[in-house]
Design a protein around this motif. Structure first.
Motif, PDB file in Angstrom:
ATOM      1  N   CYS A   1       0.385   2.734   3.951  1.00 23.24           N
ATOM      2  CA  CYS A   1       0.838   2.357   5.056  1.00 23.24           C
ATOM      3  C   CYS A   1       1.984   1.151   4.851  1.00 23.24           C
TER       4      CYS A   1
ATOM      5  N   CYS B   1      -5.638  -0.060   5.678  1.00 18.41           N
ATOM      6  CA  CYS B   1      -5.883   1.254   6.168  1.00 18.41           C
ATOM      7  C   CYS B   1      -7.054   1.958   5.065  1.00 18.41           C
TER       8      CYS B   1
ATOM      9  N   CYS C   1      -6.922  -0.482   0.046  1.00 18.54           N
ATOM     10  CA  CYS C   1      -6.041  -1.252   1.158  1.00 18.54           C
ATOM     11  C   CYS C   1      -6.722  -2.058   2.135  1.00 18.54           C
TER      12      CYS C   1
ATOM     13  N   CYS D   1       0.779  -0.998  -0.091  1.00 13.61           N
ATOM     14  CA  CYS D   1      -0.074  -0.004  -0.021  1.00 13.61           C
ATOM     15  C   CYS D   1       0.870   1.089   0.065  1.00 13.61           C
TER      16      CYS D   1
HETATM   17 ZN    ZN Z   1      -2.851   0.780   3.377  1.00 12.43          ZN
END
Ligand code: ZN
Length: 140
Positions: free
Chosen positions: A87, A108, A105, A84
């Motif tokens: 994150c 997150c 994602c 991602c």
């Molecule tokens: Zn993420």
């Protein structure tokens, strides 16, 4: 139109005419004139062949479309692992080569875009694999 197709068409016409004549001969014994029966039988056969042909064509088209859908589905089955961009945690995402790809994602919930880049390489063959006989390679 080649000779083979012409022969097939001529044979088809001959069979149609013959069948019409047989029905007409039999029908005219019971009621009415030979040519009346002949015309009606001939017309019914032409209509029947037309319907049958369009049915076959549509069946072929349906099969072709089904194959196309399956090919697209096979393309969409390509799955890769990407981190991602927000994150940095890994996500397994399906990729389709024929459209723009995005993924949400799992951790997150941010939506990421996917940038694809392809690189060409030269093909190299390891020298050891050429020198060794097959049974020696298996022993390794
Ligand atoms: Zn993420």
């Amino acid at each position: 139109m080649n000779r083979f197709e012409l022969t097939i068409i001529l044979i088809s016409v001959a069979i149609t005419l013959f069948f019409s004549a047989v029905i007409a001969a039999a029908g005219s014994l019971i009621y009415g004139a030979f040519w009346g029966w002949f015309g009606i039988t001939f017309a019914f056969q032409i209509i029947g062949f037309t319907i049958w042909n369009s049915y076959l064509l549509q069946k072929d088209n349906a099969i072709a479309q089904q194959n196309e859908v399956e090919e697209l589905r096979a393309l969409s089955n390509i799955s890769i692992k990407l981190s991602c961009a927000y994150c940095n945690r890994p996500n397994d995402i399906p990729i389709q080569l024929n459209r723009k790809n995005t993924f949400k994602c799992d951790y997150c919930s941010q939506v990421n875009g996917v940038f694809m880049q392809f690189t060409s390489t030269t093909l190299t063959t390891p020298i050891d694999s050429i020198k060794l006989p097959i049974n020696e390679t298996e022993a390794l």
